[in-house]
Motif scaffolding. Structure first.
Motif, PDB file in Angstrom:
ATOM      1  N   CYS A  59      35.697  44.281  47.779  1.00  0.00           N
ATOM      2  CA  CYS A  59      36.364  43.190  47.076  1.00  0.00           C
ATOM      3  C   CYS A  59      35.752  43.022  45.693  1.00  0.00           C
ATOM      4  N   CYS A  60      36.507  42.380  44.835  1.00  0.00           N
ATOM      5  CA  CYS A  60      36.048  42.038  43.489  1.00  0.00           C
ATOM      6  C   CYS A  60      36.983  40.958  42.963  1.00  0.00           C
ATOM      7  N   ALA A  61      36.431  40.033  42.185  1.00  0.00           N
ATOM      8  CA  ALA A  61      37.235  38.934  41.657  1.00  0.00           C
ATOM      9  C   ALA A  61      37.166  38.887  40.137  1.00  0.00           C
ATOM     10  N   LEU A  62      38.264  38.473  39.539  1.00  0.00           N
ATOM     11  CA  LEU A  62      38.340  38.167  38.111  1.00  0.00           C
ATOM     12  C   LEU A  62      38.605  36.678  38.005  1.00  0.00           C
ATOM     13  N   THR A  63      37.664  35.944  37.442  1.00  0.00           N
ATOM     14  CA  THR A  63      37.789  34.503  37.297  1.00  0.00           C
ATOM     15  C   THR A  63      37.873  34.146  35.821  1.00  0.00           C
ATOM     16  N   ILE A  64      38.872  33.375  35.458  1.00  0.00           N
ATOM     17  CA  ILE A  64      39.008  32.942  34.069  1.00  0.00           C
ATOM     18  C   ILE A  64      37.955  31.874  33.800  1.00  0.00           C
ATOM     19  N   GLU A  97      43.890  43.427  34.924  1.00  0.00           N
ATOM     20  CA  GLU A  97      44.495  42.099  35.023  1.00  0.00           C
ATOM     21  C   GLU A  97      44.064  41.220  33.850  1.00  0.00           C
ATOM     22  N   ALA A  98      42.806  41.342  33.432  1.00  0.00           N
ATOM     23  CA  ALA A  98      42.329  40.567  32.281  1.00  0.00           C
ATOM     24  C   ALA A  98      43.168  40.880  31.043  1.00  0.00           C
ATOM     25  N   VAL A  99      43.408  42.149  30.795  1.00  0.00           N
ATOM     26  CA  VAL A  99      44.215  42.543  29.640  1.00  0.00           C
ATOM     27  C   VAL A  99      45.639  41.998  29.778  1.00  0.00           C
ATOM     28  N   THR A 100      46.204  42.092  30.968  1.00  0.00           N
ATOM     29  CA  THR A 100      47.549  41.560  31.216  1.00  0.00           C
ATOM     30  C   THR A 100      47.611  40.068  30.891  1.00  0.00           C
ATOM     31  N   MET A 153      31.790  42.982  28.292  1.00  0.00           N
ATOM     32  CA  MET A 153      32.653  44.048  27.787  1.00  0.00           C
ATOM     33  C   MET A 153      33.679  43.394  26.871  1.00  0.00           C
ATOM     34  N   GLU A 154      33.801  43.947  25.670  1.00  0.00           N
ATOM     35  CA  GLU A 154      34.832  43.497  24.744  1.00  0.00           C
ATOM     36  C   GLU A 154      35.823  44.626  24.588  1.00  0.00           C
ATOM     37  N   MET A 155      37.065  44.354  25.001  1.00  0.00           N
ATOM     38  CA  MET A 155      38.102  45.409  25.024  1.00  0.00           C
ATOM     39  C   MET A 155      38.994  45.332  23.805  1.00  0.00           C
TER      40      MET A 155
END
Length: 155
Positions: A59-64, A97-100, A153-155
């Motif tokens: 599992c892994c989560a992306l939290t704003i 998802e972050a980029v989206t 990370m800066e994309m």
């Protein structure tokens, strides 16, 4: 074991995700998460699941965190599947998802510096992150003596 794939977490995954995170927390790979936290943030999670639906193995989560910042958190992979690229794939799903969502700065607080460096994150001083990031720290058993490494990370 069935064929594995990545997907968004579902409500029936919570108990397996919790068990996986608690196992990794005992080994001090990450900080534990309560059932309450998992239910509240279920939509943040991707899981590594068996196609048959029988098991969750990562599992892994992306939290704003803020208008221009997100966090990668709760990355865990079953011990027998580590070093096979699944951790990287879980993080990449979160980064996509972050980029989206229009979020191009993503940080993590980790004990696994080399893993995240390999993915393109760089170590930063914790003070460089906005204070909003530290809201969860109040509930951490290691607060205020945090020994995690901040990476960005800066994309």
């Amino acid at each position: 074991m069935d064929e594995l794939y990545l997907r968004k977490a579902q409500i029936q995954d919570v108990r397996q995700v919790h068990a996986l995170l608690m196992d990794c927390a005992k080994k001090e790979f990450l900080l534990p998460r309560s059932f309450s936290q998992l239910y509240s943030h279920l939509r943040d999670f991707y899981v590594l699941a068996e196609r048959s639906g029988r098991g969750v193995h990562g599992c892994c989560a992306l939290t704003i965190a803020w208008e221009d910042l997100a966090e990668i958190r709760s990355l865990a992979v079953d011990e027998h599947l580590r070093k096979k690229g699944w951790g990287g794939k879980l993080v990449e799903a979160c980064l996509s998802e972050a980029v989206t969502l229009g979020l191009y700065r993503v940080f993590t607080l980790t004990y696994q510096k080399g893993f995240f460096e390999h993915l393109g994150f760089v170590e930063v001083e914790k003070e460089k992150l906005p204070q909003k990031v530290w809201a969860d720290c109040i509930n951490c058993p290691k607060f205020p003596e945090c020994d995690e490494i901040a990476m960005l990370m800066e994309m």
